[in-house]
Design a protein around this motif. Structure first.
Motif, PDB file in Angstrom:
ATOM      1  N   TYR A   5       5.806 -63.741   6.011  1.00  0.00           N
ATOM      2  CA  TYR A   5       7.323 -63.573   6.603  1.00  0.00           C
ATOM      3  C   TYR A   5       6.960 -63.547   8.066  1.00  0.00           C
ATOM      4  N   THR A   6       7.689 -64.248   8.534  1.00  0.00           N
ATOM      5  CA  THR A   6       7.409 -64.620  10.058  1.00  0.00           C
ATOM      6  C   THR A   6       8.508 -63.850  10.856  1.00  0.00           C
ATOM      7  N   LYS A   7       9.435 -63.371  10.048  1.00  0.00           N
ATOM      8  CA  LYS A   7      10.609 -62.360  11.068  1.00  0.00           C
ATOM      9  C   LYS A   7      10.540 -61.557  11.368  1.00  0.00           C
ATOM     10  N   LEU A   8      10.995 -60.536  12.732  1.00  0.00           N
ATOM     11  CA  LEU A   8      10.917 -59.656  12.873  1.00  0.00           C
ATOM     12  C   LEU A   8      10.870 -58.793  11.813  1.00  0.00           C
ATOM     13  N   LEU A   9       9.985 -57.723  12.158  1.00  0.00           N
ATOM     14  CA  LEU A   9       9.844 -56.755  11.331  1.00  0.00           C
ATOM     15  C   LEU A   9      10.543 -55.020  12.307  1.00  0.00           C
ATOM     16  N   PRO A  10      11.079 -54.384  10.901  1.00  0.00           N
ATOM     17  CA  PRO A  10      11.569 -53.014  11.513  1.00  0.00           C
ATOM     18  C   PRO A  10      10.782 -52.398  11.125  1.00  0.00           C
ATOM     19  N   HIS A  11      10.584 -51.168  12.586  1.00  0.00           N
ATOM     20  CA  HIS A  11       9.141 -50.157  13.028  1.00  0.00           C
ATOM     21  C   HIS A  11      10.350 -48.836  12.465  1.00  0.00           C
ATOM     22  N   PRO A  12      10.023 -48.418  11.551  1.00  0.00           N
ATOM     23  CA  PRO A  12      10.892 -47.260  10.470  1.00  0.00           C
ATOM     24  C   PRO A  12      10.285 -46.287  11.283  1.00  0.00           C
ATOM     25  N   THR A  13      10.976 -44.441  11.453  1.00  0.00           N
ATOM     26  CA  THR A  13      10.778 -44.015  13.078  1.00  0.00           C
ATOM     27  C   THR A  13      10.882 -42.515  11.803  1.00  0.00           C
ATOM     28  N   PRO A  14      11.117 -41.316  12.518  1.00  0.00           N
ATOM     29  CA  PRO A  14      11.163 -39.978  11.281  1.00  0.00           C
ATOM     30  C   PRO A  14      12.028 -39.804  11.352  1.00  0.00           C
ATOM     31  N   GLU A  15      13.458 -40.576  11.789  1.00  0.00           N
ATOM     32  CA  GLU A  15      14.597 -40.601  11.677  1.00  0.00           C
ATOM     33  C   GLU A  15      15.033 -41.363  10.210  1.00  0.00           C
ATOM     34  N   THR A  16      14.265 -42.521  10.336  1.00  0.00           N
ATOM     35  CA  THR A  16      15.343 -44.224   9.651  1.00  0.00           C
ATOM     36  C   THR A  16      13.545 -43.400   8.805  1.00  0.00           C
ATOM     37  N   GLN A  17      12.697 -42.774   8.356  1.00  0.00           N
ATOM     38  CA  GLN A  17      11.725 -43.066   7.051  1.00  0.00           C
ATOM     39  C   GLN A  17      12.527 -43.366   5.583  1.00  0.00           C
ATOM     40  N   ARG A  18      13.404 -42.664   5.966  1.00  0.00           N
ATOM     41  CA  ARG A  18      13.586 -42.059   4.179  1.00  0.00           C
ATOM     42  C   ARG A  18      14.483 -43.208   4.172  1.00  0.00           C
ATOM     43  N   PHE A  19      15.191 -43.313   5.032  1.00  0.00           N
ATOM     44  CA  PHE A  19      16.800 -44.554   4.743  1.00  0.00           C
ATOM     45  C   PHE A  19      14.981 -46.323   4.092  1.00  0.00           C
ATOM     46  N   TRP A  20      13.502 -45.865   4.592  1.00  0.00           N
ATOM     47  CA  TRP A  20      13.240 -47.347   4.506  1.00  0.00           C
ATOM     48  C   TRP A  20      12.672 -47.231   3.127  1.00  0.00           C
ATOM     49  N   ASP A  21      12.585 -45.525   3.012  1.00  0.00           N
ATOM     50  CA  ASP A  21      11.828 -45.626   1.683  1.00  0.00           C
ATOM     51  C   ASP A  21      12.469 -45.824   0.236  1.00  0.00           C
ATOM     52  N   GLY A  22      13.597 -45.577   0.201  1.00  0.00           N
ATOM     53  CA  GLY A  22      14.574 -45.868  -0.220  1.00  0.00           C
ATOM     54  C   GLY A  22      15.228 -47.360  -0.149  1.00  0.00           C
TER      55      GLY A  22
END
Ligand SMILES: [Zn+2]
Length: 136
Positions: A5-22
């Protein structure tokens, strides 16, 4: 899952971690304000309407409609292979979310605003799963 995978990836933050975990569990979780009895997006530490810091997370349906879209004919970053469709989805819960519209021909006559869409999840790395949308 791909190791290339060569596209840019998001960087989870404390505010967004629950979203990415889901997303990793193939579930769409959304921040919710009990004071407003409403969802909001993007994730942040407080409600953007009433500024309450007492927020919760609830699982969304993953269903919505296409609010607007653009067919991209030029790659905007390495790894993108045009044409592809960027979309803003109006979730049934209320908030809007930006993603790609997939499983559809990237042709203007094949895509319509207000068409029903549903979330699908793309496992792109060991840490990141991206929510994408397809026609429902
Ligand atoms: Zn609120």
């Amino acid at each position: 899952m791909t190791t290339e995978y060569t596209k840019l990836l998001p960087h989870p933050t404390p505010e967004t971690q629950r979203f990415w975990d889901g997303c990793k569990q193939h579930e769409l979780w959304l921040p919710y304000c009990p004071n407003c009895s409403d969802y909001f997006f993007y994730p942040r530490a407080f409600c953007p309407r009433c500024f309450s810091w007492d927020i919760e997370w609830k699982q969304g349906s993953g269903k919505g409609t296409l609010y607007t879209f653009a067919i991209q004919y030029r790659p905007q970053a390495p790894g993108f292979r045009p044409p592809y469709v960027t979309a803003i989805v109006q979730l049934d819960e209320g908030p809007r979310l930006m993603a790609n519209l997939i499983d559809v021909d990237p042709e203007p006559d094949k895509i319509r605003c207000d068409m029903a869409v549903e979330v699908v999840f793309e496992d792109v790395s060991d840490e990141i799963t991206l929510p994408q949308f397809r026609p429902a």
